[in-house]
Design an enzyme around this catalytic site. Structure first.
Site, PDB file in Angstrom:
ATOM      1  N   LYS A 291       0.860  -1.198   0.000  1.00 39.25           N
ATOM      2  CA  LYS A 291       0.000   0.000   0.000  1.00 39.25           C
ATOM      3  C   LYS A 291       0.883   1.230   0.000  1.00 39.25           C
ATOM      4  CE  LYS A 291      -4.482   0.768   0.228  1.00 39.25           C
ATOM      5  NZ  LYS A 291      -5.594  -0.122  -0.146  1.00 39.25           N
TER       6      LYS A 291
ATOM      7  N   ASP B  54      -7.028   4.236  -4.454  1.00 40.30           N
ATOM      8  CA  ASP B  54      -7.702   4.059  -3.160  1.00 40.30           C
ATOM      9  C   ASP B  54      -8.329   5.431  -2.895  1.00 40.30           C
ATOM     10  OD1 ASP B  54      -7.705   1.908  -0.800  1.00 40.30           O
ATOM     11  OD2 ASP B  54      -7.508   3.843   0.175  1.00 40.30           O
TER      12      ASP B  54
HETATM   13  N1  GLU Z   1      -7.438   0.101  -2.936  1.00 36.75           N
HETATM   14  C1  GLU Z   1      -8.131  -1.120  -3.279  1.00 36.75           C
HETATM   15  C2  GLU Z   1      -8.118  -2.046  -2.093  1.00 36.75           C
HETATM   16  O1  GLU Z   1      -8.175  -1.593  -0.974  1.00 36.75           O
HETATM   17  C3  GLU Z   1      -7.644  -1.736  -4.581  1.00 36.75           C
HETATM   18  C4  GLU Z   1      -6.204  -2.070  -4.664  1.00 36.75           C
HETATM   19  C5  GLU Z   1      -5.743  -2.548  -6.034  1.00 36.75           C
HETATM   20  O2  GLU Z   1      -6.532  -2.642  -6.950  1.00 36.75           O
HETATM   21  O3  GLU Z   1      -4.542  -2.825  -6.144  1.00 36.75           O
HETATM   22  O4  GLU Z   1      -8.117  -3.251  -2.194  1.00 36.75           O
END
Ligand code: GLU
Length: 452
Positions: free
Chosen positions: A126, A166
Site C-alpha cells: 500500500k 484508493d
Molecule cells: N485500494 C483497493 C483495495 O483496498 C484496490 C487495490 C488494487 O486494486 O490494487 O483493495
C-alpha cells in the site's frame, strides 16, 4: 487468544508506538488465528507471525510540487511493500491528509490476506501521501502526481510492485501517475492498474469493488435462502465503492437510501438518484449538500449534527448496511443502533470500517450476517489482477467476461471463508474464516520460500 499470541501482540504494540490502526488490524487477525496456531505447530516454529507483521520493505520520501500561486508545497509520500510470498506487491495508493506510516501499514497488512483470498497470485502492499486532492485544480493534481512518481518509479514495475487507486486516487490521478511513470522509465507496461480503457485498463475495474461487495452480500443471504430484492439498504461513502454498490443494488432490485461524504449524509426515501450521485461526485466533485437542490424529498444532515462520536448515516432504518467510506466509521454504538432498527446484514466495502467492539457485537448476534472487508471488498483488487493478466497477454476482455470472472471470484471467496469457519468449529463466522484462509496460503508460501 492464547498466551503466545497475546505476547506477540504486546511486543508488536511496543515496537510500533502510535500506530493504533495497524495494531487494530493485527489484533483482529491474531484473534482469528489463535486456533490455527495451536493446531499447526509449523507456524510457530518458523516464526510466521513475527515475520508477517514486519513489512519486507517500506519507503517514505519527500514530494514537492508547485501550487497555482507558484508556491512550493511539501508532502510525505510512502510505499509499504509488505509481503511478496504470493506475487508482486499489490495494493492501492491513498491521497488523504490522514495518511501516515501507521495507516499505510494497516492497509498494507490487510491487503496481504485480502489478496491471498482472491486466488490471484499477488502479494500485499500500500502507498500514498498526506496530500488532499480536494479543492485542488487539475494542474495541481497533475504536478503532485508527477512529483510523487519521481520517487515511486524506482520501486514499481509490472512484476515487482503494482499500485492502483484508493481514497483520493481515481482514474484522473492514475492517468497522471502513469504518464509520469512512462516518461521517466520509457516503459509502457502494467506497472499500475485502474488505467484508462484506451491505454491498458480493464473494463469493469471501476465498478469492481462495489459490485463485488454486493455479490458477496448476495452469497451471504443465499446461504439463508434470502435475496437482496426489496431490501432497504444504507450505504456510507460517495466515492467509487459507494457509487457502484448503489448501482449493483438497483440491478438486484434492492433500494439504497443513503450515501455520505466528509460534509454529511443524504437520506433519500425514494431511493438514491444514481445519475445525480455520479454527476455530483464523478464530474463536478462537489459536496453532497448539493444533492437536495435537485431532490426535494431528500434530506441532508451535516456532520455537525451527528450525535457525538457517532456516524449519522447508521441511524437510518434499514435491512442491510454497506459501510463504504473509510476505517472505523462504524462503532459499537452504531452497530447497536443498526441492529435495534432491524438491520440484519453488514457488508464492508471500505477497509476496516467497523471497530473491533462493533465486530464482536455483530458476530454475537445469531440472526446477523457480517461480511468482513478482507473478503467482501476484495473484488477491486481481484479485478486489478484481471487487468494485470490482460496486460501480460496484450488482450482486452469484454465487460461480461471481466464481470463474470469477478462474480466467480466473489463466490469462491465466500465459499472458502465459509468452509474454513466450519473447519474451525464456528460456522458462519466469516471474520475467522477469511482471516485463517487468507493467512494459511501466505504462511505456507513463506515456509516454502525459506527465511528471507
Ligand atoms: N485500494 C483497493 C483495495 O483496498 C484496490 C487495490 C488494487 O486494486 O490494487 O483493495
Amino acid at each position: 487468544m492464547n498466551s503466545y499470541v497475546a505476547g506477540l501482540l504486546n511486543n508488536l504494540k511496543e515496537q510500533n508506538p502510535g500506530e493504533e490502526v495497524f495494531i487494530q488490524a493485527a489484533t483482529e487477525i491474531f484473534n482469528s488465528l489463535a486456533p490455527l496456531i495451536e493446531r499447526e505447530e509449523k507456524y510457530t516454529k518458523h516464526r510466521i507471525l513475527e515475520r508477517i507483521t514486519v513489512p519486507e520493505r517500506s519507503l517514505s520520501f519527500r514530494v514537492v510540487y508547485t501550487n497555482d500561486r507558484g508556491e512550493p508545497c511539501v508532502h510525505t509520500g510512502y510505499r509499504v511493500e509488505f509481503n511478496s510470498a504470493l506475487g508482486p506487491y499489490k495494493g492501492g495508493l491513498r491521497f488523504h491528509p490522514s495518511v501516515n506510516m501507521g495507516v499505510l501499514k494497516f492497509l498494507g497488512f490487510e491487503q496481504i490476506f485480502k489478496n491471498s483470498l482472491t486466488g490471484v497470485n499477488i502479494g500485499g502492499g500500500k502507498g500514498g501521501a498526506n496530500f488532499d486532492p480536494k479543492g485542488k485544480s487539475d494542474g495541481e493534481i497533475m504536478r503532485f502526481c508527477q512529483a510523487f512518481m519521481l520517487e515511486l518509479h524506482r520501486l514499481i514495475s509490472e512484476n515487482t510492485d503494482v499500485p492502483a487507486g484508493d481514497i483520493g486516487v481515481g482514474g484522473r490521478e492514475i492517468g497522471y501517475l502513469y504518464g509520469a511513470y512512462k516518461k521517466i522509465t520509457r516503459r509502457f507496461d502494467g506497472a499500475l492498474t485502474g488505467k484508462g480503457l484506451a491505454w491498458g485498463g480493464s473494463l469493469a475495474r471501476t465498478q469492481a469493488t462495489g459490485y463485488g461487495s454486493v455479490y458477496f452480500a448476495q452469497e451471504m443471504l443465499a446461504k439463508k435462502s434470502e435475496a437482496l430484492r426489496g431490501k432497504i439498504c444504507a450505504i456510507s461513502g460517495a466515492g467509487n465503492v459507494a457509487i457502484y454498490t448503489v448501482e449493483k443494488l438497483y440491478q438486484l432490485e434492492a433500494k439504497p437510501v443513503t450515501i455520505s461524504d466528509s460534509t454529511g449524509f443524504i437520506y433519500d426515501p425514494d431511493g438514491i438518484d444514481l445519475a445525480l450521485l455520479k454527476k455530483l461526485k464523478e464530474e463536478l466533485r462537489v459536496s453532497l449538500a448539493e444533492y437536495t437542490k435537485e431532490r426535494k424529498n431528500a434530506k441532508f444532515t451535516p456532520v455537525s449534527e451527528y450525535p457525538k462520536g457517532r456516524n449519522g448515516v447508521w441511524s437510518v432504518k434499514c435491512d442491510a448496511a454497506f459501510p463504504s467510506a473509510t476505517q472505523n466509521e462504524l462503532s459499537l454504538e452504531d452497530a447497536k443502533t443498526l441492529y435495534a432498527n432491524g438491520c440484519r446484514l453488514v457488508c464492508e466495502g471500505a477497509n476496516m470500517p467497523s471497530t473491533l467492539a462493533a465486530i464482536d457485537f455483530m458476530l454475537a448476534q445469531k440472526d446477523f450476517l457480517f461480511g468482513p472487508a478482507k473478503a467482501a471488498n476484495a473484488g477491486g483488487v481481484a479485478t486489478s489482477g484481471l487487468e494485470m493478466m490482460q496486460n501480460a497477454q496484450l488482450e482486452s476482455w469484454s465487460f461480461e467476461e471481466v464481470d463474470g470472472r469477478l462474480h466467480e471470484i466473489m463466490r469462491h471467496i465466500f465459499r472458502t471463508s465459509y468452509e474454513t469457519s466450519k473447519e474451525f468449529g464456528d460456522e458462519g463466522n466469516l471474520v475467522l474464516g477469511s482471516n485463517i484462509a487468507g493467512f494459511r496460503k501466505v504462511a505456507d508460501a513463506m515456509i516454502d520460500q525459506g527465511y528471507v
